[in-house]
Enzyme design. Structure first.
Site, mmCIF file in Angstrom:
data_model
loop_
_atom_site.group_PDB
_atom_site.id
_atom_site.type_symbol
_atom_site.label_atom_id
_atom_site.label_comp_id
_atom_site.label_asym_id
_atom_site.label_seq_id
_atom_site.Cartn_x
_atom_site.Cartn_y
_atom_site.Cartn_z
ATOM 1 N N TYR A 14 30.905 45.182 38.360
ATOM 2 C CA TYR A 14 32.211 46.027 39.261
ATOM 3 C C TYR A 14 33.311 46.110 38.167
ATOM 4 C CZ TYR A 14 36.030 45.875 42.905
ATOM 5 O OH TYR A 14 37.096 46.373 43.739
ATOM 6 N N SER B 180 40.948 46.620 39.633
ATOM 7 C CA SER B 180 40.851 45.252 40.090
ATOM 8 C C SER B 180 41.548 44.203 39.331
ATOM 9 C CB SER B 180 39.537 45.089 40.320
ATOM 10 O OG SER B 180 39.066 43.744 40.429
ATOM 11 N N GLY C 253 37.230 56.362 60.215
ATOM 12 C CA GLY C 253 37.842 55.032 60.396
ATOM 13 C C GLY C 253 37.082 54.044 61.457
ATOM 14 N N ARG D 262 43.459 32.123 44.578
ATOM 15 C CA ARG D 262 43.493 33.775 44.535
ATOM 16 C C ARG D 262 44.984 34.322 44.954
ATOM 17 N NH1 ARG D 262 39.782 32.851 42.282
ATOM 18 N NH2 ARG D 262 37.676 33.788 42.322
#
Ligand SMILES: NC(=O)c1ccc[n+]([C@@H]2O[C@H](COP(=O)([O-])OP(=O)(O)OC[C@H]3O[C@@H](n4cnc5c(N)ncnc54)[C@H](O)[C@@H]3O)[C@@H](O)[C@H]2O)c1
Length: 310
Positions: free
Chosen positions: A139, A114, A35, A206
């Site tokens: 994608y 997505s 991370g 968005r």
């Protein structure tokens, strides 16, 4: 439950691990890198390997109950540059993962798809799951292909799965230096005394979802056991649209630093608005977002002020 998060050391994976541990689950993270912003959590088991290495993935899957598939090698904005790579590294390697999941009798696979790309140009807003899927980037096509293979493996081998079509998550641990994630990138610039750059007039809309709301939804998705005729594909978003200009206004009201914005000529061939209809997730997953935009941006700002941006 024993949960494996593939791509578990990234933004969503680390927040998901926190949510799983808070509810008493045992978490293993499989990732190729540690991370970025956190020391390892003693409650998490870390396995290091590459999703492309089928032996390593198979070893990690063995003995697990839930698999969260988050590793992805491409981004919406750049995936069209090399669609073959996108298919090879995401679709083919995901099929290998599904095979391991069948072999090791995994109870549930949760795949992060997505909501921003699988539908393509919206015919109407908000976008429900039944909306046509006509992605305009590789994608989105590979995400959709993996969704379809999940369904095929369910039909052929009874592999249980849920698809989470995630909108635009933001919050703690999102990389402000990345190529996506407007909230983190904007806040990162403000923190460094740089202007926020907006291409176009800032009216692109968005669906921004606070990360801890997103992580809770993924957990509810793993717990959900649909009957034959109940849905397995869910939009996971706030169900509300905000423009980039509205994000900037929110940042102005929470940031205790000057906020400078520079507008540039539009360069994006992206859709102008994307807002998800989340009624299905509310109904079947008994989940709904709890954190408002200003509160979420404030939490993200407080986190960002404490990290080293260099
Ligand atoms: N962040 C978003 O806006 C967003 C929106 C919708 C869907 N998603 C999806 O959610 C998932 C997680 O996204 P994120 O924002 O946490 O990304 P991230 O880049 O922060 O985390 C992804 C993690 O996966 C790991 N990874 C990538 N390729 C790997 C490989 N081949 N082998 C092993 N590990 C690998 C990376 O090291 C990273 O730690 C992705 O599938 C992404 O497509 C993200």
């Amino acid at each position: 439950m024993k949960a494996l998060i593939i791509g578990g050391n990234g933004f969503i994976g680390t927040n998901l691990a926190d949510a799983l541990i808070a509810e008493g689950h045992k978490v293993t993270s499989f990732d190729r890198y540690p991370g970025r912003y956190r020391k390892p959590d003693p409650k998490v088991t870390y396995l290091y390997g590459d999703f492309a290495n089928h032996g390593e993935v198979d070893e990690a899957v063995k003995g697990m109950d839930w698999i969260f598939h988050l590793a992805y090698t491409t981004l919406p904005a750049t995936s069209n540059e090399d669609p073959q790579f996108d298919v090879r590294s995401n679709v083919i390697d995901s099929l290998q993962l599904l095979q391991s999941c069948c072999q090791h009798r995994i109870k549930k696979v949760v795949f992060i798809s997505s909501g921003g790309t699988v539908y393509g140009v919206p015919q109407s807003l908000p976008i429900a799951e039944q909306h046509p899927t006509e992605p305009i980037c590789s994608y989105g096509i590979t995400k959709l292909a993996i969704e379809k293979y999940l369904h095929l493996y369910y039909r052929l081998y009874n592999l249980d799965y849920i698809v989470a079509r995630l909108s635009n998550p933001y919050g703690e641990l999102q990389n402000p230096g990345a190529k996506q994630g407007a909230v983190a990138v904007f806040l990162g610039n403000v923190r460094q005394g740089k202007p926020i750059n907006i291409w176009g007039d800032g009216e692109v809309v968005r669906d921004y979802l606070y990360i801890q709301d997103a992580a809770r939804a993924l957990l509810r998705a793993a717990e959900y056991c649909p009957s034959e005729d109940e849905p397995r594909v869910f939009n996971i978003g706030k169900g509300q649209g905000f423009s980039l200009n509205e994000i900037v206004n929110c940042i102005r009201s929470v940031a205790d630093q000057p906020v400078d914005v520079k507008y540039h000529p539009s360069r994006s061939a992206d859709v102008s608005a994307n807002v998800l209809d989340i009624s299905r997730a509310k109904q079947y997953l008994s989940w709904q977002p709890e954190v408002g935009l200003e509160e979420g941006i404030k939490k993200t700002w407080e986190w960002l002020k404490q990290i080293n941006l260099n």
